[in-house]
Design an enzyme around this catalytic site. Sequence first.
Site, PDB file in Angstrom:
ATOM      1  N   HIS A  53      67.356  46.201 -17.179  1.00  0.00           N
ATOM      2  CA  HIS A  53      66.328  46.807 -16.351  1.00  0.00           C
ATOM      3  C   HIS A  53      65.450  45.753 -15.693  1.00  0.00           C
ATOM      4  O   HIS A  53      65.214  44.694 -16.250  1.00  0.00           O
ATOM      5  CB  HIS A  53      65.459  47.747 -17.186  1.00  0.00           C
ATOM      6  CG  HIS A  53      66.230  48.902 -17.774  1.00  0.00           C
ATOM      7  ND1 HIS A  53      65.691  49.787 -18.665  1.00  0.00           N
ATOM      8  CD2 HIS A  53      67.509  49.314 -17.588  1.00  0.00           C
ATOM      9  CE1 HIS A  53      66.594  50.695 -19.010  1.00  0.00           C
ATOM     10  NE2 HIS A  53      67.701  50.415 -18.373  1.00  0.00           N
TER      11      HIS A  53
ATOM     12  N   ASP B 116      66.407  47.601 -29.574  1.00  0.00           N
ATOM     13  CA  ASP B 116      66.212  48.796 -28.762  1.00  0.00           C
ATOM     14  C   ASP B 116      67.401  49.720 -29.012  1.00  0.00           C
ATOM     15  O   ASP B 116      68.508  49.441 -28.563  1.00  0.00           O
ATOM     16  CB  ASP B 116      66.126  48.412 -27.286  1.00  0.00           C
ATOM     17  CG  ASP B 116      65.681  49.598 -26.430  1.00  0.00           C
ATOM     18  OD1 ASP B 116      65.408  50.671 -26.997  1.00  0.00           O
ATOM     19  OD2 ASP B 116      65.614  49.439 -25.205  1.00  0.00           O
TER      20      ASP B 116
END
Lengths: 61, 538
Positions: free
Chosen positions: B193, B133
Site C-alpha cells: 500500500h 499484519d
Amino acid sequence: MTQESFSARRNTQNQATETEQVQVNTTGQSAGVDDLLDEIDSVLESNAEEFVRGFVQKGGQ
Amino acid sequence: MSARRLVGLETEYGVIRPQMPKANATVLSAQIVDAYAQLVAEQSSTATAARWDYADETPLQDARGFEMQRSMAHPSQLTDAEPELEESGIWTAESIALDGNDARVGSTLYQEKDSTDVVMNMVLGNGARLYVDHAHPEYSSPESLTPRDAVLWDQAGDEVMRRAAQTAQRMGSGELLLYKNNTDNKSVSYGAHENYLVPRSIEFSSIVSGLTPFFVSRQIFCGAGRVGRGMLNERAEFQISQRADFFEAEVGLETTINRPIINTRDEPHANWDKYRRLHVIIGDANLGQVSTLLRVGTTNLVLSLIEANMAPALELVEPVLALQQISHDPSLTTRVKFRGGIELSAIEIQRLYLEASEKYCAQRSIDDPDTIEILTRWAQILDVLEHDPLEAADQIDWIAKYKLISGFTERHQLTLADPRVAMMDLQWADLRTDKGLYYRLAARGAIKTLFSQEEINQAVATPPEDTRAYLRGMALQRYAPYVVAANWDALSFAVPGARQISRFHMSEPLEGTRQSVGDLFDANMEISEFIDELARRK
C-alpha cells in the site's frame, strides 16, 4: 558517517546526470538474462512443482 | 506541490517455512518480527558503532514496542526451550501452532495471560513500523518527502526483512523465506500500500475521477508481472500486474475483499481538519527501484494535478475491466473504453497525464530536481514502451521478469504452464540475494538501480530528516529505554522520577525534522532535559 554527510549523499547535479543517462541498452540486459539462464538450474529451487504447491498464503490486504 | 509529497509505503511480505508448508502464517510472521527485535536488542547491548559505517552515530540501536511495555519488546526467543517458557506454556502453544492449528499469536506468543489482543509491533530506529499484519510480516516505511527517499526507505524494508529471516534462522527458528510479491497464485492476494498526504480541502470525488484512469494504466511502468490469470490462476498466461485480477470495485472501504481501485479509508494519522491520507491499495510491490520511483513520483504529480483541478477529464466506461484488459496485454496495444466513445491505450492515457503535469509544472515554474527527474523519466519510459516494451527490461519490473521467463521458455521449448516457470515467477521475489531472481539479475548489471547497498544499509539505521519520522526514529535511537509508546503521530516517554508520562503529539507530519529538533539530539542531553527542551519547542 554523520547525519550531515548522509543527507548530502544526493545533490541536484548527480540526480540530473543520472536522469540523462537513462538510455536503452538492450545488449547489456540480454547478456545478463542469458548469463542467468545459463546457470538457472543451480539457482532455481530444484523441486519446482512441490515448492510452488507449498507456497500457500493466507489472505492479506 | 510537485513530485515532492509526504509518502509512506507499506509492504506485506509472503512468508513460508519450506520444511513445514502448513506452518501457521501468523506464527511465522511473528517469528520474523521477533527475530528482528532480538537483533536490535543484541546490537544495543554491545558496543555502539560496531555494525554500521558510522563514526559518530550509534548503529540501529533500539526499537521499542508499539504500545507495549519494554519487557515485551524484548521477548524471550520463540525457539528457546527455556524452562520458564515451557512452564508458562508459551513454547508448547507455539509448537501446537506450528503444527498447523489455528493458534492466535496474541494468545500464544507474547501475550500476558489475562489479555487477548497483543500484536507483534515495533517502531524502528529509522522511523518505520515492523509488525504482524494478519498473516504477513509488514514493514511500513517512515514518512519521506521525495520520490527517491520513498524508494530508499522502501528498499530498507526489504533489508530489514532479510536480516530478520537470517536472524530467525540463526536463533534456531529454522529457514523462513520471504517474498516481496502480492499473490500466492492460488487464490490469495496481499498488499503493497501507498499513503499520500493530501489536503482535506480536496473533494474526494475529484480524487476518484482524477486518479482512476491513472491507476488503471500506471501498471505499465510499475507492475511486477505475474504468470497466471484470474484470482484462482486458471491459466498460465503472463500479465503485467500481480494485483489487477484481485480488484472488483471502483471505490470502497475494503482492502481484503471486493477490493476497490480507490480506497476510501479515512485515517490521516495527522491533523484531521487539515489532511487526508490517501490510502492506495492497487499497486504491486516492486523490487525494482526505478519502478518504485516512477510509481511514487508520477502519483505525486497526478495528485498535484487534481489539487489544481488540472487532471485530464477522462471517464472509463468500466474501470475494473480496463484495469484487467491492460494487465493482460504485455504488448501494450490494448485500448480501453472511455465515455464519449473514446478508446485509448495505457501509453496514451499516461501521455495525457504526463502532458498535463508538464503544463502544471511549467505554469508554476516548478523546477526542483525531484520533479524534473520524474517528468524526464516518465516521458522517457513512455517513449521506450511505445517503441518496444522489451527495451525497458532494465528498468521496469514486469518487463525484466517477462524477458527472463520468455528467454527460459524459448531456450528449453517450454510453455508457461511448466512448473519451473511458476517457480521462476515466485522465486523472482525471493528476498535472499543469492536466490531471488530479481537480485541475481540486478547483480549482473541487467537492472538499473538508484541506490547502493551501503546507502540502503544506512537507511535501515537512519530516519529521513525532513519529516516527523526524524523525531520518531532519533528518539528511539537515543532514548529508547524511556520511550513507552510510539506511533505515527505520537511519542510517549516515561522519565525517571516523573509522575506522568510525557506524551508528544506529532499531528503535523512536516514538523519534528532534523532542522527543527536535530540540535536536541546533537546536544546529547539527559532524558529529562531532552523532554523539557522538546516540550519547549512544541
